[in-house]
Scaffold this motif. Structure first.
Motif, short mmCIF file in Angstrom:
data_model
loop_
_atom_site.label_atom_id
_atom_site.label_comp_id
_atom_site.label_asym_id
_atom_site.label_seq_id
_atom_site.Cartn_x
_atom_site.Cartn_y
_atom_site.Cartn_z
N GLU A 98 0.83 -1.20 0.00
CA GLU A 98 0.00 0.00 0.00
C GLU A 98 0.86 1.25 0.00
OE1 GLU A 98 -2.65 -0.31 3.29
OE2 GLU A 98 -3.88 -1.88 2.38
N LEU A 99 1.96 1.23 0.76
CA LEU A 99 2.85 2.39 0.76
C LEU A 99 3.55 2.54 -0.59
CD1 LEU A 99 4.94 3.89 3.51
CD2 LEU A 99 6.14 3.32 1.40
N LEU A 100 4.00 1.42 -1.16
CA LEU A 100 4.65 1.49 -2.48
C LEU A 100 3.68 2.02 -3.53
CD1 LEU A 100 6.65 -1.87 -2.54
CD2 LEU A 100 7.52 0.43 -2.13
N ARG A 101 2.44 1.59 -3.46
CA ARG A 101 1.45 2.08 -4.41
C ARG A 101 1.22 3.57 -4.24
NH1 ARG A 101 -4.49 -0.70 -5.43
NH2 ARG A 101 -5.14 0.64 -7.16
N SER A 102 1.24 4.04 -2.99
CA SER A 102 1.09 5.47 -2.74
C SER A 102 2.25 6.26 -3.33
CB SER A 102 1.01 5.71 -1.23
OG SER A 102 0.99 7.09 -0.94
N ILE A 103 3.47 5.74 -3.18
CA ILE A 103 4.64 6.41 -3.76
C ILE A 103 4.54 6.43 -5.28
CG2 ILE A 103 7.14 6.21 -4.08
CD1 ILE A 103 7.29 5.12 -1.22
N ALA A 104 3.98 5.37 -5.87
CA ALA A 104 3.85 5.28 -7.32
C ALA A 104 2.72 6.14 -7.87
CB ALA A 104 3.61 3.82 -7.73
N GLY A 105 1.88 6.70 -7.00
CA GLY A 105 0.82 7.59 -7.46
C GLY A 105 -0.58 7.12 -7.16
N SER A 106 -0.71 5.98 -6.49
CA SER A 106 -2.02 5.48 -6.04
C SER A 106 -3.00 5.26 -7.18
CB SER A 106 -2.63 6.43 -5.00
OG SER A 106 -1.80 6.57 -3.88
N GLN A 107 -2.49 4.81 -8.34
CA GLN A 107 -3.36 4.58 -9.48
C GLN A 107 -3.70 3.09 -9.60
OE1 GLN A 107 -4.53 7.17 -11.36
NE2 GLN A 107 -3.44 8.46 -9.90
N GLU A 108 -4.82 2.81 -10.23
CA GLU A 108 -5.20 1.42 -10.46
C GLU A 108 -4.27 0.75 -11.46
OE1 GLU A 108 -9.07 -1.19 -12.02
OE2 GLU A 108 -9.19 0.99 -11.88
N TYR A 109 -3.82 1.54 -12.45
CA TYR A 109 -2.90 1.02 -13.46
C TYR A 109 -1.52 1.63 -13.24
CZ TYR A 109 -6.83 -0.99 -16.00
OH TYR A 109 -7.92 -1.74 -16.35
N LEU A 110 -0.50 0.83 -13.50
CA LEU A 110 0.88 1.23 -13.30
C LEU A 110 1.52 1.49 -14.66
CD1 LEU A 110 3.09 1.48 -11.01
CD2 LEU A 110 3.77 -0.83 -11.64
N ALA A 111 1.92 2.72 -14.91
CA ALA A 111 2.67 3.07 -16.12
C ALA A 111 4.15 3.13 -15.77
CB ALA A 111 2.18 4.40 -16.68
N GLN A 112 5.00 3.25 -16.79
CA GLN A 112 6.43 3.26 -16.54
C GLN A 112 6.83 4.43 -15.64
OE1 GLN A 112 8.87 3.18 -20.05
NE2 GLN A 112 10.76 3.10 -18.91
#
Length: 716
Positions: free
Chosen positions: A571-585
């Motif tokens: 959950e923290l990693l997803r927050s750092i990545a932008g908290s989106q449902e889809y992961l872009a580069q």
């Protein structure tokens, strides 16, 4: 790294031809492809794809642009009652159809999906349904069979002003695949100019760029970046080179050399000028940067305007693999630009899509541990630990608010040995801190060192990386450092990077940069491999489909097979990545620049045991500052003084000097919360073989302000 772009991936629209053989009654098909239309003298309406049947029923339009350039999908002959009459060339104008309500764009990749069923046709643009039309099925009335037999869908050029363009990834989908699936795979590419990267360019009210050029003593450098993006706007990592050339804006011809036989467009590298045509720029993470000068003045060329053409080498002569600047007027230094309204300067705070994450501002103080005592920094003094022997370490808790000001980058500051020893025996007087804010400035240690110390000379040994690059890196903000370090790491060896780290430390007066520079090559290479494995050439993937590979890479880099990541960690990693449902580069790179330094630090022997330990659990996982503070709050207020929690700062990402280090959040003797940075690489050195110091847990527990390990309490 992906190799040169394959030219066979793209074909001319005029060569478009797909054959479909239908034998089963009632089945449907979906035709999908990417199309790139080129602006031409075509008259409208115009046919993109014609349907041609083998049963001697003639042909009729299938996909067209109407008089307003709106795309229309028409019924199928032998399948729909409403199909246009093949004997009447204009009957399709009155036929029912599915269409999009906006004008179809030129010089842009667009994904088109055509769904055909017995009772409807449906038009999809970029994976979304934009038009649908219900139709009546032909059932053995006007056709000997209930199917349409053998069908060819092709671009048939009847005259010279037909639509021109390119297509990519043409496919008739099987029933199991959706048009949305096709849209997300094998996405075409396009080269573009990133205007946000432009510097030293004046833009006139008419959109014309004014650039100071001419003689060597007068012309100025200006900067531009070009980016290779897929059709969804995401950067693409390809092993290609881009070259720049100067053209006349009115006819596209190359601008001649000057009367001194000097090339009209020059590329500047380390202060040396080269003809731009002979100095291509290599793409790094989908971006190529140019520092250019123009030697030819517009006034010497009948006041004609110029234009810069960027094109990719060894990638075929495709219009989407070249990018053109706006018209340029090259003027002499003493001449003012006409009607100028804007001066572009490169902003160090600009975050590019191709950029690996910039880090945020330090909010924490600095903690450097000694075996037996804690010392307090003098107010308004610099405070970096100085090592004298393998087993002697000084500990610094910074208490001066000026040392924790919002624009601080590096949190450890130099002390002389006398300063350290004079501070022995003083009590700790911690203060609350304001943490977790963004930072893109010079470190406090760097600015203090430059003000109060003699200039440190650079080593006389010749480094393969120029002094200019070393100076620029040392003085640049974090975003610019990230770009520079990525470019340097791609071509430098490990030894050259190590020497560069040493020189930067000498010049900046701050050794904390060494670690981030030394891990740059591995961070980029491992990140590229990880994204390639996770994405499988898709420009985005669902977050939940990426977590397994992310965990696998983390455990491999951290050298820990006994402890996996938890749901809270993800959950923290997803927050750092932008908290989106889809992961872009772009999102992945933000996350990776935080995760890799943490995993690399955990791989070191002296902290690996702390991470692997479950009883006690020294590091409970990836947590935020707020979670740590909340866990130190008891039912009646703060827990007892000395209770502490270890965490990795979420505001520190590569190449920030503190990325991957630990924060100790604790209850002080004054019953307030404190956050202090532990500079692990400074305590233990850059090699895991330096083990002549006590384990970290032992050093923590002998500190008088730290007495009891706290636990994370999460609310559900």
């Amino acid at each position: 790294m992906v190799n040169d772009i394959e030219s066979r991936e793209y074909s001319l629209l005029k060569d478009f031809r797909v054959e479909i053989e239908e034998e089963e009654e009632g089945t449907t098909f979906s035709l999908c492809f990417w199309v790139y239309l080129i602006s031409s003298s075509t008259s409208f309406p115009a046919t993109i794809i014609q349907q041609v049947h083998s049963d001697s029923v003639g042909s009729a339009p299938f996909l067209v642009l109407d008089e307003k350039k709106r795309m229309m999908l028409l019924p199928l002959l032998l399948l729909h009652k409403e199909a246009p009459d093949p004997e009447n060339s204009t009957s399709w104008l009155e036929a029912p159809h599915a269409s999009v309500e906006i004008e179809f764009p030129y010089e842009k990749w667009i994904h088109v999906g055509c769904e055909v069923s017995t009772d409807f046709v449906r038009l999809n643009i970029d994976g979304e349904i934009v038009g649908e039309k219900s139709l009546s099925s032909l059932i053995n009335k006007d056709s000997p069979t209930s199917s349409f037999g053998k069908l060819a869908l092709a671009n048939i050029r009847g005259h010279c002003d037909s639509l021109q363009g390119y297509v990519h990834n043409v496919e008739v989908l099987p029933p199991a695949l959706s048009i949305k699936d096709h849209w997300g795979k094998d996405v075409p590419l396009k080269l573009s100019i990133d205007n946000s990267s432009a510097s030293e360019i004046e833009v006139g009210d008419d959109g014309v760029w004014s650039i100071v050029g001419g003689k060597a003593s007068c012309r100025r450098n200006f900067s531009l970046d070009v980016v290779l993006l897929n059709a969804s706007g995401q950067p693409v990592n390809k092993d290609v080179e881009v070259v720049a050339s100067l053209l006349y804006a009115d006819n596209g011809a190359l601008v001649e050399n000057t009367t001194d036989a000097e090339a009209p467009l020059l590329a500047s590298y380390d202060g040396i000028e080269y003809a731009s045509c002979g100095r291509p720029s290599k793409m790094l993470q989908g971006r190529a940067s140019f520092k250019l000068k123009i030697s030819q003045l517009s006034s010497k060329c009948e006041n004609r305007l110029f234009r810069i053409r960027f094109h990719m080498l060894k990638s075929g002569s495709y219009p989407f693999f070249e990018a053109f600047s706006p018209p340029i007027r090259c003027i002499s230094r003493g001449r003012s630009a006409r009607g100028s309204s804007l001066m572009w300067k490169r902003s160090t705070s600009t975050f590019h899509p191709v950029n690996i994450s910039q880090s945020s501002r330090v909010d924490e103080g600095s903690l450097e541990l000694e075996h037996s005592s804690i010392h307090e920094a003098r107010p308004y003094s610099s405070s970096k630990r100085v090592r004298s022997g393998h087993d002697k370490l000084s500990t610094t808790f910074k208490t001066d608010p000026n040392l924790e000001r919002p624009d601080e980058e590096c949190n450890s500051h130099p002390w002389t040995v006398n300063q350290v020893e004079n501070e022995f025996g003083r009590s700790l007087e911690g203060r609350p801190e304001n943490l977790e804010e963004a930072d893109d400035s010079l470190s406090d240690s760097e600015s203090t060192e430059e003000r109060n110390s003699p200039f440190k000379s650079i080593s006389s040994g010749k480094s393969p990386i120029s002094d200019v690059t070393i100076f620029k890196y040392s003085l640049s903000a974090l975003t610019e450092r990230s770009f520079m370090l990525k470019e340097i790491a791609m071509s430098a060896s490990d030894n050259e990077l190590s020497e560069f780290a040493h020189q930067v430390s000498l010049y900046s007066g701050c050794s904390h940069h060494r670690h981030q520079i030394n891990i740059a090559k591995r961070l980029i290479e491992e990140g590229t491999k990880a994204w390639s494995l996770i994405s499988q050439n898709n420009h985005y993937i669902r977050w939940e489909n990426a977590v397994f590979e992310i965990e696998e890479y983390f455990m491999k880099i951290a050298r820990c097979s006994s402890r996996s990541l938890t749901q809270q960690d993800f959950e923290l990693l997803r927050s750092i990545a932008g908290s989106q449902e889809y992961l872009a580069q772009e999102n992945f790179e933000k996350m990776w620049c935080w995760l890799y330094p943490v995993a690399f630090m955990l791989s070191r022997d002296w902290i690996n045991a702390l991470w692997s330990s479950t009883s006690p659990k020294w590091i409970e996982g990836f947590i935020t500052k707020e979670e740590a503070e909340s866990s130190l709050q008891g039912p009646r207020g703060l827990q007892e003084p000395g209770t502490f929690i270890l965490r990795f700062p979420t505001s520190r990402s590569w190449p920030h000097p503190d990325a991957g280090n630990l924060i100790v959040t604790y209850v002080g003797s004054d019953y307030t919360l404190h956050h202090r940075l532990i500079s692990l690489d400074q305590i233990y050195g850059s090699s895991s073989s330096e083990m002549n110091v006590k384990p970290l847990q032992d050093m923590l527990m002998v500190e008088p302000e730290l007495s009891r390990l706290g636990r994370i309490i999460r609310s559900h």
